[in-house]
Design a protein around this motif. Structure first.
Motif, mmCIF file in Angstrom:
data_model
loop_
_atom_site.group_PDB
_atom_site.id
_atom_site.type_symbol
_atom_site.label_atom_id
_atom_site.label_comp_id
_atom_site.label_asym_id
_atom_site.label_seq_id
_atom_site.Cartn_x
_atom_site.Cartn_y
_atom_site.Cartn_z
ATOM 1 N N PRO A 81 10.963 3.979 3.493
ATOM 2 C CA PRO A 81 10.529 3.886 2.054
ATOM 3 C C PRO A 81 9.220 2.899 2.052
ATOM 4 C CG PRO A 81 12.395 2.318 2.517
ATOM 5 C CD PRO A 81 12.382 3.386 3.719
ATOM 6 N N THR A 82 9.027 2.326 3.451
ATOM 7 C CA THR A 82 7.753 1.648 3.824
ATOM 8 C C THR A 82 6.665 2.399 4.237
ATOM 9 O OG1 THR A 82 8.527 0.720 5.672
ATOM 10 C CG2 THR A 82 8.790 -0.482 3.484
ATOM 11 N N ALA A 83 6.848 3.599 4.565
ATOM 12 C CA ALA A 83 5.665 4.543 4.973
ATOM 13 C C ALA A 83 4.530 4.562 4.145
ATOM 14 C CB ALA A 83 6.214 5.887 5.297
ATOM 15 N N VAL A 84 3.459 4.667 4.873
ATOM 16 C CA VAL A 84 2.329 4.818 4.045
ATOM 17 C C VAL A 84 1.652 6.189 3.872
ATOM 18 C CG1 VAL A 84 0.002 4.064 3.945
ATOM 19 C CG2 VAL A 84 1.616 2.329 4.419
ATOM 20 N N GLU A 85 1.533 6.890 2.822
ATOM 21 C CA GLU A 85 0.873 8.160 2.625
ATOM 22 C C GLU A 85 -0.532 8.246 2.970
ATOM 23 O OE1 GLU A 85 0.390 10.637 -1.154
ATOM 24 O OE2 GLU A 85 2.512 10.145 -0.937
ATOM 25 N N VAL A 86 -0.820 9.228 3.763
ATOM 26 C CA VAL A 86 -2.362 9.336 3.947
ATOM 27 C C VAL A 86 -2.632 10.734 3.812
ATOM 28 C CG1 VAL A 86 -4.218 9.513 5.903
ATOM 29 C CG2 VAL A 86 -2.249 7.782 6.091
ATOM 30 N N HIS B 247 -9.744 6.964 -2.373
ATOM 31 C CA HIS B 247 -9.054 5.908 -3.038
ATOM 32 C C HIS B 247 -7.756 5.249 -2.354
ATOM 33 C CE1 HIS B 247 -6.588 9.723 -4.188
ATOM 34 N NE2 HIS B 247 -5.372 8.914 -4.192
ATOM 35 N N VAL B 248 -7.332 4.182 -2.948
ATOM 36 C CA VAL B 248 -6.256 3.402 -2.194
ATOM 37 C C VAL B 248 -5.282 3.312 -3.188
ATOM 38 C CG1 VAL B 248 -5.604 1.175 -1.332
ATOM 39 C CG2 VAL B 248 -7.910 1.798 -0.771
ATOM 40 N N ILE C 134 1.003 -1.307 -0.032
ATOM 41 C CA ILE C 134 0.136 0.065 -0.038
ATOM 42 C C ILE C 134 0.709 1.149 -0.152
ATOM 43 C CG2 ILE C 134 -1.760 1.540 1.464
ATOM 44 C CD1 ILE C 134 -2.819 -0.960 2.111
ATOM 45 N N GLN C 135 0.739 1.992 -0.978
ATOM 46 C CA GLN C 135 1.501 3.337 -1.159
ATOM 47 C C GLN C 135 0.648 4.540 -0.341
ATOM 48 O OE1 GLN C 135 0.643 6.332 -2.923
ATOM 49 N NE2 GLN C 135 2.233 7.386 -2.340
ATOM 50 N N GLN C 136 -0.693 4.499 -0.350
ATOM 51 C CA GLN C 136 -1.384 5.554 0.338
ATOM 52 C C GLN C 136 -2.802 5.153 0.459
ATOM 53 O OE1 GLN C 136 -3.292 8.708 -2.251
ATOM 54 N NE2 GLN C 136 -1.261 8.457 -3.177
ATOM 55 N N ILE C 137 -3.589 5.906 1.456
ATOM 56 C CA ILE C 137 -4.829 5.836 1.349
ATOM 57 C C ILE C 137 -5.209 7.533 1.501
ATOM 58 C CG2 ILE C 137 -5.197 3.496 2.483
ATOM 59 C CD1 ILE C 137 -6.135 5.377 5.412
ATOM 60 N N ILE D 64 -0.576 15.992 2.678
ATOM 61 C CA ILE D 64 -0.002 14.724 2.380
ATOM 62 C C ILE D 64 0.633 14.494 3.981
ATOM 63 C CG2 ILE D 64 1.438 13.671 1.092
ATOM 64 C CD1 ILE D 64 1.213 15.291 -0.918
ATOM 65 N N CYS D 65 0.043 13.394 4.482
ATOM 66 C CA CYS D 65 0.754 12.881 5.771
ATOM 67 C C CYS D 65 1.349 11.588 5.533
ATOM 68 C CB CYS D 65 -0.465 12.603 6.809
ATOM 69 S SG CYS D 65 -1.489 14.392 7.105
ATOM 70 N N ALA D 66 2.153 11.077 6.732
ATOM 71 C CA ALA D 66 2.848 9.865 6.659
ATOM 72 C C ALA D 66 2.495 9.225 7.822
ATOM 73 C CB ALA D 66 4.525 10.329 6.722
#
Length: 158
Positions: free
Chosen positions: A62-67, A88-89, A15-18, A55-57
């Motif tokens: 490198p494995t952080a998910v963007e929220v 979106h995901v 997962i890159q982001q939610i 854009i939050c983290a």
């Protein structure tokens, strides 16, 4: 249609982001930043995308998910980033152009706009939430962002 994993010329890595939308991103920040402790890394404003987002983290490296906490610039215009709270995901993919070509050939419908730079600077494109006659496979109601993973993410998740 082949279901063989070996035939797929790309990998979904994680997962890159939610992306969460609402009429007022300050209310979203009250929960996600003030209460849950995510940090705002940047903001992105786009007339074309009708969005003002923070854009939050979640996590580090490198494995952080963007929220993404999003509100519309104009609530009466499209895209209406606030009408679906879970907007979106985003999924990391190791080879975005190959993924798009392979998926298109198998009937996946992509949203207009093609591959382009996203808010965080990565190449992105979107799988449309709904299929149509020409491309019957969609996200079954979910907008899915495919995001080209940079080398450090591929190394960490690959």
């Amino acid at each position: 249609m082949s279901s063989s994993h070996d035939a797929r010329p790309f990998r979904i890595l994680g997962i890159q982001q939610i992306a969460i939308g609402g009429p007022d991103k300050q209310r979203l920040k009250a929960l996600w930043v003030d209460v849950l402790g995510l940090e705002v890394r940047s903001t992105f404003v786009s007339e074309r995308e009708n969005v003002d987002e923070d854009i939050c983290a979640l996590g580090r490296g490198p494995t952080a998910v963007e929220v993404d906490l999003m509100q519309p610039l104009d609530p009466d215009k499209k895209p209406a980033v606030h009408t679906t709270p879970l907007n979106h995901v985003g999924l990391w993919v190791d080879d975005l152009p190959k993924a798009v070509a392979w998926m298109t050939a198998r009937g996946v419908r992509f949203a207009p706009g093609g591959i382009r730079k996203g808010a965080a600077g990565h190449d992105i494109c979107f799988v449309h939430p709904k299929g149509n006659d020409e491309f019957p496979l969609g996200g079954e109601g979910v907008l899915i962002e495919l995001v080209q993973a940079p080398p450090d993410v591929i190394a960490a998740l690959g």
